[in-house]
Motif scaffolding. Structure first.
Motif, PDB file in Angstrom:
ATOM      1  N   HIS A 394      26.745 -20.731 -11.818  1.00 28.93           N
ATOM      2  CA  HIS A 394      27.905 -21.651 -12.623  1.00 28.93           C
ATOM      3  C   HIS A 394      27.226 -21.415 -14.022  1.00 28.93           C
ATOM      4  N   GLN A 395      26.140 -21.682 -14.388  1.00 28.02           N
ATOM      5  CA  GLN A 395      25.614 -21.437 -15.932  1.00 28.02           C
ATOM      6  C   GLN A 395      25.961 -19.944 -16.337  1.00 28.02           C
ATOM      7  N   LYS A 396      25.801 -18.920 -15.316  1.00 24.08           N
ATOM      8  CA  LYS A 396      25.573 -17.551 -15.421  1.00 24.08           C
ATOM      9  C   LYS A 396      27.214 -17.257 -15.769  1.00 24.08           C
ATOM     10  N   LEU A 397      27.849 -17.757 -14.900  1.00 21.02           N
ATOM     11  CA  LEU A 397      29.316 -17.418 -15.057  1.00 21.02           C
ATOM     12  C   LEU A 397      30.033 -17.898 -16.485  1.00 21.02           C
ATOM     13  N   GLU A 398      29.790 -19.311 -16.817  1.00 20.26           N
ATOM     14  CA  GLU A 398      30.102 -19.640 -17.814  1.00 20.26           C
ATOM     15  C   GLU A 398      29.656 -18.812 -19.104  1.00 20.26           C
ATOM     16  N   LEU A 399      28.276 -18.440 -19.096  1.00 23.32           N
ATOM     17  CA  LEU A 399      27.778 -17.601 -20.175  1.00 23.32           C
ATOM     18  C   LEU A 399      28.455 -16.457 -20.353  1.00 23.32           C
ATOM     19  N   LYS A 400      28.815 -15.658 -18.944  1.00 17.38           N
ATOM     20  CA  LYS A 400      29.548 -14.226 -19.198  1.00 17.38           C
ATOM     21  C   LYS A 400      31.026 -14.535 -19.751  1.00 17.38           C
ATOM     22  N   LYS A 401      31.746 -15.551 -19.394  1.00 18.90           N
ATOM     23  CA  LYS A 401      32.845 -15.584 -19.786  1.00 18.90           C
ATOM     24  C   LYS A 401      33.075 -15.800 -21.213  1.00 18.90           C
ATOM     25  N   ASN A 402      32.217 -16.892 -21.765  1.00 19.81           N
ATOM     26  CA  ASN A 402      32.140 -17.190 -23.430  1.00 19.81           C
ATOM     27  C   ASN A 402      31.611 -15.627 -23.888  1.00 19.81           C
ATOM     28  N   ALA A 403      30.651 -14.810 -23.422  1.00 24.64           N
ATOM     29  CA  ALA A 403      30.043 -13.685 -23.881  1.00 24.64           C
ATOM     30  C   ALA A 403      31.412 -12.928 -24.157  1.00 24.64           C
ATOM     31  N   ASP A 404      32.242 -12.696 -23.047  1.00 23.75           N
ATOM     32  CA  ASP A 404      33.271 -11.570 -23.266  1.00 23.75           C
ATOM     33  C   ASP A 404      34.114 -12.185 -24.389  1.00 23.75           C
ATOM     34  N   ARG A 405      34.374 -13.316 -24.836  1.00 24.31           N
ATOM     35  CA  ARG A 405      35.071 -13.666 -26.038  1.00 24.31           C
ATOM     36  C   ARG A 405      34.339 -13.335 -27.253  1.00 24.31           C
ATOM     37  N   VAL A 406      33.111 -13.832 -27.322  1.00 24.95           N
ATOM     38  CA  VAL A 406      32.506 -13.461 -28.767  1.00 24.95           C
ATOM     39  C   VAL A 406      32.329 -12.299 -29.055  1.00 24.95           C
ATOM     40  N   PHE A 407      31.831 -11.132 -27.724  1.00 26.36           N
ATOM     41  CA  PHE A 407      31.604  -9.679 -28.026  1.00 26.36           C
ATOM     42  C   PHE A 407      33.150  -9.224 -28.437  1.00 26.36           C
ATOM     43  N   SER A 408      34.086  -9.880 -28.227  1.00 26.77           N
ATOM     44  CA  SER A 408      35.475  -9.442 -28.694  1.00 26.77           C
ATOM     45  C   SER A 408      35.705  -9.588 -30.280  1.00 26.77           C
ATOM     46  N   GLY A 409      34.679 -10.425 -30.642  1.00 26.57           N
ATOM     47  CA  GLY A 409      34.704 -10.716 -32.295  1.00 26.57           C
ATOM     48  C   GLY A 409      35.119 -12.358 -32.495  1.00 26.57           C
ATOM     49  N   GLU A 410      35.237 -12.753 -31.371  1.00 19.78           N
ATOM     50  CA  GLU A 410      35.894 -14.281 -31.692  1.00 19.78           C
ATOM     51  C   GLU A 410      34.939 -15.197 -31.812  1.00 19.78           C
ATOM     52  N   ALA A 411      34.865 -16.250 -32.786  1.00 16.57           N
ATOM     53  CA  ALA A 411      34.117 -17.352 -32.883  1.00 16.57           C
ATOM     54  C   ALA A 411      34.664 -18.574 -32.523  1.00 16.57           C
ATOM     55  N   PHE A 412      34.037 -19.298 -31.823  1.00 14.60           N
ATOM     56  CA  PHE A 412      34.811 -20.471 -31.300  1.00 14.60           C
ATOM     57  C   PHE A 412      33.586 -21.493 -30.602  1.00 14.60           C
ATOM     58  N   ARG A 413      34.153 -22.612 -30.064  1.00 18.07           N
ATOM     59  CA  ARG A 413      33.088 -23.805 -29.716  1.00 18.07           C
ATOM     60  C   ARG A 413      33.784 -24.264 -28.461  1.00 18.07           C
ATOM     61  N   VAL A 414      32.834 -24.513 -27.454  1.00 20.02           N
ATOM     62  CA  VAL A 414      33.274 -24.919 -25.922  1.00 20.02           C
ATOM     63  C   VAL A 414      32.412 -26.201 -25.788  1.00 20.02           C
ATOM     64  N   THR A 415      32.879 -26.922 -24.807  1.00 16.80           N
ATOM     65  CA  THR A 415      31.909 -28.077 -24.227  1.00 16.80           C
ATOM     66  C   THR A 415      31.697 -27.646 -22.970  1.00 16.80           C
ATOM     67  N   GLU A 416      30.348 -27.664 -22.560  1.00 18.18           N
ATOM     68  CA  GLU A 416      30.014 -27.296 -21.037  1.00 18.18           C
ATOM     69  C   GLU A 416      29.336 -28.655 -20.563  1.00 18.18           C
ATOM     70  N   HIS A 417      29.835 -28.625 -19.201  1.00 16.19           N
ATOM     71  CA  HIS A 417      29.394 -29.828 -18.368  1.00 16.19           C
ATOM     72  C   HIS A 417      28.211 -29.322 -17.366  1.00 16.19           C
ATOM     73  N   ASN A 418      26.906 -29.822 -17.358  1.00 14.28           N
ATOM     74  CA  ASN A 418      26.189 -29.139 -16.452  1.00 14.28           C
ATOM     75  C   ASN A 418      25.539 -30.453 -15.415  1.00 14.28           C
ATOM     76  N   LYS A 419      25.240 -30.134 -14.352  1.00 17.31           N
ATOM     77  CA  LYS A 419      24.747 -31.235 -13.330  1.00 17.31           C
ATOM     78  C   LYS A 419      23.334 -30.928 -12.855  1.00 17.31           C
ATOM     79  N   TYR A 420      22.801 -29.876 -13.143  1.00 20.04           N
ATOM     80  CA  TYR A 420      21.630 -29.438 -12.929  1.00 20.04           C
ATOM     81  C   TYR A 420      20.567 -29.335 -14.224  1.00 20.04           C
TER      82      TYR A 420
END
Length: 825
Positions: A394-420
């Motif tokens: 789950h953490q890897k999936l979130e990282l890849k999803k956010n990386a696609d946005r930032v590598f496209s030049g976008e700067a942003f903020r997200v809130t992540e919820h982890n259970k492990y």
């Protein structure tokens, strides 16, 4: 006959004896000259063979004693700015006497000084008869010295020392001997000049050889490239280092054009620098540019070029440059590191980390490393991919999803919820890392908001109720975590200030931005005091809402300390107390108005009881007297005149009271724009007869404030009464001078009236200056109404009036009027 023969024999014998003595003397003189010639011959022979000064001096002294038959011969050189003479070579001086010839001081009138100053020899043929040598008598007597000569030794025409010859023969130094000895010292001086020239030539040759060797070594061994080029840019010389630095042989490099060797992007700057150098001989420019290596790569070079076209033997542009490619690469790497570091340090006190486009870790701060060690059991090394470091799917999936946005030049903020391994919430800010125009990675700033989330869930209901209560009481609250620098405002705080919660981040700066400018320092001092005393505080102040409305607030603050006794929390409430404050101000104003009205009523009572009672009593008394039938006609006239006079006084008092009531009454006053200079000129015209009659000087200066929006009749009356008061109470012994000026004080205007009149004794009358029917100069006609009316009208305009005065020192009235800043011009 026999007696005559004996006499003749005696005469002949005597003559023969004289002739023998003369021949002996001539023989001795001839022998002496032969010795001197031998001395000269030997010295000349030695000069030809010797190569240094010390050997020359040694030989000269030895030859003087051996061939010249002198008792002592020594050579001394001047030292210490010619104050001392030091014996450097000698023959004939006993060891025990050498101390007298080592660095002995030269007397200002002594023989050595005379030789030094004149450049001529010094001769004494009979030492014993010379008083200046009395200190040397013992030495001379010991060595049987009868005569001596001091000869100058020169180098380049300058006396540097003396050649000293001592003889046991009295009168030894005659003209011929002196000439020969001067010739000897001339030869010695000539030899010294030859030695000096030879030494200089040798040193020059050695220096040239050294310079040539160094230059050759520097040129051949230096890593720097040195070139000469003509004005057209053609290379006419290059150092051998061009091979090691750029790969060309000297033959391949010479005769090439600099324009063919430069990077196309650097040619324009090169032309500009070259034009600058060609303008003035000797000019130097410094540069960094890229040059073409023989293998086709571009090499960064740093150097300088100097215009030496006019220099003989050079006639070119001299360039010296070195390969700085590695330095440039390191600079670019440092620039990248610096950009990366800047991106990291912009987000402090939380997890900071960065990755490249392959998800490899570039760098991370200590909190990030500690977090990964807790979660994964190990620290992620730099250069290792975060996708291969043990994170959950789950953490890897979130990282890849956010990386696609930032590598496209976008700067942003997200809130992540982890259970492990435990349930947590994180606020993550992503920003791209840019190198040139290429995105090469991303920086990540992670803030743990788990506590806030849990507290948010637990306090959701209570906060809703609190918000309702705050809205009803117009009370907001704030809470500042001073350790982690986190500040939270309630919704009511935003409503109090009239701002949108989503558009403003709570902070001390935002809080102070709303405080009225005149209250900022006071509020800061109160907060500083709270931190210093560690006590709760209540502070009232004015603030300006976002819509511009002026409001009143009250802040209650408290502090908390952690287990380390450090202030960890600063919290409190903020209440809008505008309605209460306005009511308090209105109440205070009402109390003040009542107080003033009471004083006015007391004064009116006094006026009625005194100013009205007297004329009424007179009228009643006269009326009763008129009823007497026995009154004469003259008495009746007198009584009627008294009644009439009292009636007139009564009417005047009533008119005065009516005028006062009109001023103090709540009449509608319409403000209008008043030009003070025009107002004074208007009054000046109305009292022009008085000004001309009493030669009064009336001047004004309204340069700071000349315009007012105010009720004109009152202002006119104030100016008129004060000007007329200055005229009425002028001094008779000096010319009357009246001056009026204005000052702008923020939203207030200050008017100052000055005169040089009789003045008032304020110690005696200070409390009653502005009282009704108060007069301080009985010899001058008046009712005592003027200053009372001025004070009443100033009060009616919401202003203040004060006075400074002394008997015969003039008077100064200061009036302060509160006028909105937007209506003073």
């Amino acid at each position: 006959m026999k007696s005559s023969s004996a006499g003749e024999l005696k005469r002949v014998s005597k003559k023969l004896l004289v002739e023998i003595k003369k021949k002996d003397s001539q023989l001795a003189e001839l022998t002496k000259l032969r010795r001197l010639y031998a001395f000269i011959s030997q010295v000349n022979q030695k000069i030809v063979r010797v190569k240094d000064q010390q050997t020359l001096f040694k030989n000269a002294c030895a030859i003087a004693v051996r061939f010249g038959k002198f008792k002592i011969a020594w050579i001394g050189l001047f030292v210490n700015d010619d104050q001392l003479l030091n014996c450097v070579r000698q023959i004939g001086i006993p060891a025990e006497d050498l101390k007298y010839f080592k660095d002995f001081s030269i007397a200002e009138t002594g023989p050595q000084k005379k030789v030094l100053n004149t450049g001529d020899c010094y001769i004494r043929n009979d030492i014993f008869i010379e008083p200046e040598f009395k200190n040397w008598v013992a030495f001379v007597d010991k060595h049987k010295i009868c005569s001596f000569i001091i000869l100058p030794i020169k180098k380049a025409g300058i006396v540097i020392g003396t050649f000293n010859l001592y003889s046991v023969e009295p009168g030894f130094f005659k003209k011929e001997e002196v000439a020969l000895l001067l010739e000897v010292t001339g030869d010695i001086s000539f030899a010294l000049d030859m030695f000096e020239r030879a030494n200089k030539q040798k040193l020059a040759e050695e220096q040239v050889n050294i310079v040539e060797k160094r230059y050759k070594f520097l040129i051949e061994k230096s890593f720097d490239i040195k070139t000469l080029s003509n004005a057209d840019g053609e290379i006419i010389y290059c150092s051998p280092s061009v091979n090691t630095q750029l790969g060309y042989t000297v033959d391949e490099f010479i005769h090439r054009s600099m324009f063919d060797l430069l990077h196309p992007d650097d040619i324009l700057k090169f032309k500009k620098d070259r034009d600058t150098v060609l303008t003035t001989p000797g000019t130097t420019v410094y540069y960094q540019r890229r040059m073409l290596h023989k293998n086709g790569s571009w090499i960064w070079c740093e150097g300088s070029t100097t215009n030496m076209l006019a220099e003989p033997g050079i006639h070119g542009l001299l360039s010296n440059y070195r390969n700085i490619t590695d330095k440039k690469i390191r600079e670019q790497e440092r620039e990248f590191d610096q950009n990366n570091l800047t991106a990291l340090i912009n987000n402090t006190n939380d997890l900071m980390w960065s990755i490249d486009t392959d998800f490899n870790l570039i760098t991370a701060n200590k909190p990030f490393n500690e977090m990964t060690k807790r979660m994964l059991g190990k620290q992620i090394e730099k250069g290792r991919s975060l996708l291969d470091s043990g994170f959950s799917d789950h953490q890897k999936l979130e990282l890849k999803k956010n990386a696609d946005r930032v590598f496209s030049g976008e700067a942003f903020r997200v809130t992540e919820h982890n259970k492990y391994p435990t349930e947590s919430w994180s606020d993550i800010a992503y920003s791209p890392i840019i190198k040139g125009t290429e995105i090469v990675g991303a920086t990540c700033h992670t803030r743990d908001i788990t506590g806030l989330k849990i507290a948010e869930q637990k306090n959701l209901q209570s906060e809703a109720r609190l918000m309702e209560a705050q809205a009803i009481t117009h009370t907001g609250n704030y809470d500042i975590d001073t350790i982690n620098h986190v500040e939270v405002w309630s919704d009511e705080m935003y409503r109090i200030y009239g701002i949108n919660k989503m558009e403003h981040e709570p902070s001390p700066e935002l809080f102070f931005s709303f405080i009225h400018p005149d209250d900022v320092d006071y509020v800061r001092a109160r907060i500083d005091r709270t931190f210093k005393d560690l006590e709760s505080a209540s502070t009232e102040f004015r603030f300006i809402r976002h819509d511009g409305a002026l409001r009143y607030g009250c802040s209650e603050t408290k502090l908390e300390r952690n287990q380390n006794h450090k202030i960890s929390r600063f919290y409190g409430t903020m209440q809008d107390i505008t309605q209460r404050k306005l009511a308090e101000l209105e109440y205070t104003k009402m109390i003040n108005d009542l107080s003033i009205r009471n004083k006015d009523l007391e004064q009116f009572g006094y006026i009625i009881s005194h100013n009205l009672r007297a004329p009424v009593a007179n009228i009643i008394g006269a009326s009763v007297a008129l009823k007497d039938p026995e009154l004469s006609s003259q008495d009746i006239v007198i009584l009627n005149d008294g009644i009439n006079s009292s009636a007139m006084k009564l009417d005047q008092v009533i008119q005065d009271l009516n005028q006062i009531l009109q001023v103090t009454g709540t009449i509608d006053k319409i403000d209008e724009k008043i030009i003070l200079s025009e107002l004074v000129e208007d009054i000046k015209g109305s009292v022009q007869l008085l000004i001309d009659k009493y030669h009064i000087t009336l001047s004004y200066d309204f340069s700071e404030a000349n315009h007012l929006f105010i009720f004109k009749p009152y202002l006119y009356s104030i100016f008129y009464n004060l000007i007329l008061n200055s005229v009425k109470y002028r001094r008779m012994d000096i010319s009357c001078i009246i001056h009026i000026k204005s000052h702008q004080l923020k939203n207030k205007v200050e008017l100052i009236f000055q005169d040089n009149g009789t003045g008032i004794d304020l110690q005696k009358h200070g409390n009653s200056v502005f009282g009704l029917y108060k007069r301080f100069h009985e010899h001058i006609e008046g009712k005592g109404m003027g200053l009372f009316m001025v004070k009443t009208q100033v009060d009616a305009l919401g202003g203040k009036i004060s006075i400074q005065s002394a008997p015969n020192r003039g008077t100064e009235f200061t009036i302060e009027l509160t006028v909105p800043e937007t209506r003073t011009n």
